[in-house]
Write a protein that holds these residues in place. Structure first.
Motif, short mmCIF file in Angstrom:
data_model
loop_
_atom_site.label_atom_id
_atom_site.label_comp_id
_atom_site.label_asym_id
_atom_site.label_seq_id
_atom_site.Cartn_x
_atom_site.Cartn_y
_atom_site.Cartn_z
N TRP A 458 0.84 -1.20 0.00
CA TRP A 458 0.00 0.00 0.00
C TRP A 458 0.88 1.25 0.00
CZ3 TRP A 458 -0.23 3.78 3.84
CH2 TRP A 458 -1.29 4.70 3.74
N TYR A 459 1.90 1.27 0.86
CA TYR A 459 2.80 2.42 0.94
C TYR A 459 3.49 2.67 -0.40
CZ TYR A 459 7.10 5.02 1.74
OH TYR A 459 8.11 5.91 1.63
N ARG A 460 3.97 1.60 -1.05
CA ARG A 460 4.70 1.79 -2.30
C ARG A 460 3.80 2.34 -3.40
NH1 ARG A 460 9.02 3.48 -2.86
NH2 ARG A 460 9.99 1.83 -1.62
N LEU A 461 2.57 1.87 -3.48
CA LEU A 461 1.66 2.39 -4.50
C LEU A 461 1.32 3.86 -4.22
CD1 LEU A 461 -0.72 -0.65 -5.04
CD2 LEU A 461 1.00 0.23 -6.62
N GLU A 462 1.14 4.21 -2.97
CA GLU A 462 0.92 5.60 -2.62
C GLU A 462 2.14 6.44 -3.00
OE1 GLU A 462 -1.66 7.37 -1.01
OE2 GLU A 462 -2.90 5.65 -1.52
N TRP A 463 3.33 5.90 -2.77
CA TRP A 463 4.57 6.59 -3.11
C TRP A 463 4.65 6.83 -4.62
CZ3 TRP A 463 8.84 5.73 -6.16
CH2 TRP A 463 9.98 6.49 -5.90
N LEU A 464 4.28 5.84 -5.40
CA LEU A 464 4.34 5.98 -6.85
C LEU A 464 3.39 7.07 -7.36
CD1 LEU A 464 4.52 2.20 -7.86
CD2 LEU A 464 6.35 3.89 -8.14
N VAL A 465 2.21 7.15 -6.76
CA VAL A 465 1.26 8.20 -7.15
C VAL A 465 1.75 9.56 -6.67
CG1 VAL A 465 -1.08 9.08 -6.83
CG2 VAL A 465 -0.71 6.63 -7.18
N ALA A 516 12.30 0.76 -4.97
CA ALA A 516 11.44 1.69 -5.71
C ALA A 516 11.52 1.48 -7.21
CB ALA A 516 11.82 3.13 -5.35
N GLU A 517 12.72 1.25 -7.73
CA GLU A 517 12.89 1.07 -9.17
C GLU A 517 12.22 -0.21 -9.65
OE1 GLU A 517 16.49 0.75 -12.51
OE2 GLU A 517 16.94 1.28 -10.43
N ALA A 518 12.41 -1.29 -8.89
CA ALA A 518 11.79 -2.57 -9.27
C ALA A 518 10.28 -2.49 -9.19
CB ALA A 518 12.32 -3.69 -8.37
N ALA A 519 9.77 -1.81 -8.15
CA ALA A 519 8.33 -1.68 -7.99
C ALA A 519 7.73 -0.86 -9.13
CB ALA A 519 8.00 -1.05 -6.64
N GLU A 520 8.38 0.23 -9.46
CA GLU A 520 7.90 1.07 -10.56
C GLU A 520 7.90 0.30 -11.87
OE1 GLU A 520 8.95 5.30 -12.83
OE2 GLU A 520 10.04 4.71 -11.01
N ASN A 521 8.95 -0.45 -12.12
CA ASN A 521 9.04 -1.24 -13.35
C ASN A 521 7.91 -2.26 -13.43
OD1 ASN A 521 10.49 -2.24 -15.80
ND2 ASN A 521 10.73 -4.05 -14.52
N LEU A 522 7.65 -2.93 -12.32
CA LEU A 522 6.58 -3.94 -12.29
C LEU A 522 5.22 -3.31 -12.56
CD1 LEU A 522 5.38 -6.76 -11.66
CD2 LEU A 522 5.40 -6.10 -9.23
N VAL A 523 4.94 -2.22 -11.84
CA VAL A 523 3.62 -1.60 -11.94
C VAL A 523 3.42 -0.96 -13.30
CG1 VAL A 523 2.12 0.20 -11.01
CG2 VAL A 523 3.40 -1.28 -9.45
N VAL A 524 4.39 -0.15 -13.73
CA VAL A 524 4.22 0.64 -14.96
C VAL A 524 4.26 -0.25 -16.20
CG1 VAL A 524 5.25 2.44 -16.40
CG2 VAL A 524 5.09 2.76 -13.93
#
Length: 568
Positions: A458-465, A516-524
C-alpha cells in the motif's frame, strides 16, 4: 518540516503549500489519518479550487462513486462540502474571492459548467450530483458549504471581508445548501489550525459533585461525579475554532452516532421537556472518559489526550440540543486516568459490551493490534519502517515519524482484504465487506508479516502516485493493483499457514516493493497495461472507472488478463 513528514519534498513550493492548507483545513473537520495531497487538485482548469472534499457523517470522501454508495446507504446523512483555495501570496485579493464564488456557482449549481474543467473539478461536480441525487435522503437537512481562502498574509482588509460576505450570499442563492460560509485564513489562523491538527485535545471540566473510586491496578485515578450538561458541551464537546462537535473524541466508540432512532429520540424528548430534563442524570447512563493525562485543581479536572469511550449517542444529542440545557440539567460521568494501553483497551471493550455489540466491532480491541504495532516499527531499518496507528493522532506529535508511513486500521484492513483475501472489488463497500469477512481480520495467531506486507505494498503504491511515477487517475484501481502484485509475484493460491512458509512468500513481495525502481518497473510496465485493458473494456460498456473497480467483473478481467500473460 511538513513537506518532509509527508514526503512532499519534490513538490514545487506552491503545490506543497496547497497540500499544507488542505491538511490544516480538512483536519478541522476530520480527525483520522489521511493524505492531504490526495484531496488537492492538479493541472489546469481547476477554476481556483486547489483542494476539495465531501464529508458524510464525519467521513472524508473525494470519489463520486464512494459518495453515491454512502448516500444510498445512509438515512438523513449530515453532508459538508469543503473547498480550499491556497496562495503563497502575502495578501488577500477581492478578485480571487469574486472569481472563486462565480466558479463555485457553476460547479455547485444544477446547470452545465460553461467552461472546460479538469478531471478533479468534474469529479467534485459528480460528487455533488451524487449528494443531491435523491433529495428525500437529505430529509430537509441540506449540505453545508465551507469555502476557505488561504494565504500567508497577516491582515484581512475590510473590503475583502465584505467581498466574502457577498460571495456567501451568491452561493446561498443556489438554494442547495443549509448554510454557506466563506472565510479568509491568514498566517496566524493557518498556524493555529496546524497546531490543532497535530495536537491532542486538552480541556478543563468543572465537576463539583464527585468522589474518588478505590485504587485499581493500572489505573492512576478514577472518579465518578456529576457535571452540568452545559459545561460538558461548552468546555469539552464544542470545538471553539469550528463551532462543531469534536467528533475525534469518539474514535474509541465501536458505534458512530446512530441518528435519531428510538433511543436517541427519547433522549432528545427528555431534554426538551422542562420537567423531565431535571431528572436527566438519573434517567441516562451517562458517559465514560478515559484520559492518559490528568491534573486536578479543586473541582476542575484538566484532561489531556482523552477519549469518550462510552456515551457517544448521549453526547451527540446533548450537543444538538445545547439550547435546551439549563442549569438544572446534569450528566453523570466516570473519569478514568490511565497510561496503561492494555487497561485502556480493556475499559473500552468492557464499557461497549454493556449494550449488544458484535464480535466484529470489538475485534479492534484485541491484543493482536498491539502486536502489529510493535511488529511494524520495532527492529526495522528506517527505509522499511512503517507505523500502525491503533488510535487517532497516535503519531501526530512524533516529529521523527514520516506521516506517509503511518497506516490506519481502516487502511490496513482494506489492504489486507484486497491482497490476501482477494477482495479488491469490495473494499470500496467497506462496511458491507467488514460484515461479511470481518471475522477473518486481526485474528490472534495470524502471521503479522502478512499485514506488514500488505501495508508495505500500500505504501509503495501511494509513493508511486505521490511522486508522479504513475498517474493519480489510476488511484481508484489501487487495490486491484495490490491483488495483481501478489498474483504476479507469488500467485493467487491459498497462502501457507506456517510462519516459515509465509515468510518465504512475503519476502518475494517485499524484495520488490522495498525497491522503488523494481516496484515502478513492475507496476508501470507489467500491471498498468493489464489494468488499462479492463478499464477500456468497462468504458466501452459505459461504466466509469469509479464504478468499474467495485464490481467483480473488473477484478476477474484483470486476473485473467494477467494470467494470460504470466501463466499464473
Amino acid at each position: 518540516m511538513f513537506q518532509k513528514e509527508h514526503d512532499l519534498t519534490d513538490l514545487p513550493q506552491s503545490e506543497a503549500f496547497e497540500a499544507f492548507a488542505a491538511f490544516c483545513v480538512l483536519n478541522s473537520y476530520y480527525n483520522d489519518h489521511f493524505d492531504p495531497n490526495e484531496y488537492c487538485t492538479g493541472g489546469t482548469n481547476d477554476l481556483g479550487i486547489d483542494a476539495c472534499a465531501v464529508l458524510i457523517d464525519g467521513e472524508l470522501y473525494r470519489d463520486p462513486t464512494d459518495v453515491r454508495t454512502v448516500m444510498q446507504q445512509r438515512r438523513r446523512p449530515q453532508v459538508q462540502v469543503v473547498i480550499i483555495q491556497a496562495k503563497t501570496s502575502s495578501r488577500f485579493e477581492t478578485r480571487v474571492i469574486s472569481d472563486l464564488a462565480e466558479n463555485l456557482g457553476h460547479v455547485c449549481g444544477q446547470g452545465p459548467i460553461p467552461y472546460d474543467v479538469s478531471d478533479d473539478v468534474r469529479g467534485l461536480r459528480e460528487c455533488l450530483d451524487a449528494v443531491f441525487e435523491d433529495p428525500s435522503r437529505l430529509a430537509g437537512q441540506l449540505p453545508q458549504l465551507h469555502v476557505r481562502y488561504v494565504t500567508t498574509g497577516d491582515q484581512v482588509a475590510d473590503m475583502v471581508t465584505r467581498k466574502a460576505r457577498s460571495a456567501e450570499k451568491h452561493l446561498a442563492g443556489l438554494n442547495r445548501f443549509e448554510s454557506v460560509d466563506v472565510e479568509c485564513v491568514n498566517r496566524r489562523d493557518l498556524l493555529a489550525l496546524y497546531r490543532q491538527a497535530i495536537s491532542t485535545v486538552k480541556v478543563t471540566v468543572p465537576v463539583p459533585k464527585q468522589f474518588a473510586m478505590p485504587t485499581a491496578p493500572g489505573v492512576e485515578q478514577s472518579f465518578v461525579g456529576l457535571v452540568a450538561a452545559s459545561k460538558l458541551v461548552g468546555s469539552m464537546l464544542l470545538d471553539e475554532g469550528s463551532g462543531k462537535l469534536r467528533e475525534s473524541l469518539f474514535e474509541s466508540n465501536v458505534r458512530a452516532f446512530q441518528g435519531y432512532n428510538k433511543v436517541n429520540s427519547g433522549i432528545r424528548d427528555t431534554l426538551r421537556d422542562p420537567v423531565k430534563r431535571q431528572r436527566f442524570a438519573v434517567m441516562n447512563n451517562g458517559i465514560t472518559i478515559v484520559t492518559r493525562k490528568m491534573d486536578r485543581v479543586g473541582d476542575d479536572f484538566v484532561l489531556d489526550d482523552f477519549q469518550i469511550v462510552n456515551g457517544c449517542q448521549t453526547c451527540h444529542v446533548l450537543f444538538h440540543e445545547r439550547e435546551q440545557l439549563t442549569d438544572e440539567v446534569f450528566v453523570s460521568v466516570h473519569i478514568v486516568h490511565s497510561t496503561d494501553e492494555d487497561v485502556i483497551q480493556g475499559i473500552v471493550a468492557a464499557t461497549n459490551q454493556q449494550t449488544p455489540v458484535s464480535d466484529e466491532d470489538l475485534a479492534a480491541r484485541e491484543d493482536f493490534h498491539k502486536e502489529l504495532e510493535d511488529f511494524f516499527s520495532l527492529g526495522r531499518e528506517a527505509p522499511h519502517q512503517l507505523f500502525y496507528e491503533r488510535r487517532a493522532k497516535q503519531y501526530s506529535d512524533h516529529k521523527e515519524v514520516e506521516k506517509t508511513r503511518v497506516i490506519s486500521r481502516a487502511q490496513l484492513s482494506r489492504a489486507y482484504l484486497a491482497m490476501f483475501l482477494d477482495e479488491p472489488s469490495r473494499v470500496g463497500r467497506y462496511q458491507e465487506l467488514i460484515k461479511a469477512r470481518g471475522k477473518e481480520l486481526f485474528v490472534s495467531g495470524q502471521p503479522p508479516l502478512l499485514y506488514y506486507t500488505a501495508a508495505a505494498t500500500w505504501y509503495r503504491l501511494e509513493w508511486l502516485v505521490r511522486n508522479k511515477r504513475i498517474s493519480r487517475g489510476y488511484r481508484p484501481a489501487q487495490y486491484h493493483l495490490m491483488a495483481l502484485i501478489r498474483q504476479q509475484l507469488i500467485g493467487s493460491g491459498a497462502m501457507p499457514t506456517h510462519d516459515k512458509a509465509v515468510a518465504k512468500e512475503c519476502e518475494k513481495i517485499l524484495k520488490v516493493v522495498w525497491n522503488a525502481e523494481a516496484a515502478e518497473n513492475l507496476v508501470v510496465n507489467k500491471l498498468l497495461p493489464v489494468i488499462q485493458v479492463a478499464i477500456d473494456a468497462e468504458r466501452e460498456e459505459g461504466v466509469p472507472l469509479g464504478e468499474a473497480v467495485r464490481n467483480e467483473r473488473f477484478a476477474q478481467r484483470v486476473r485473467q488478463e494477467l494470467a494470460g500473460g504470466t501463466g499464473r
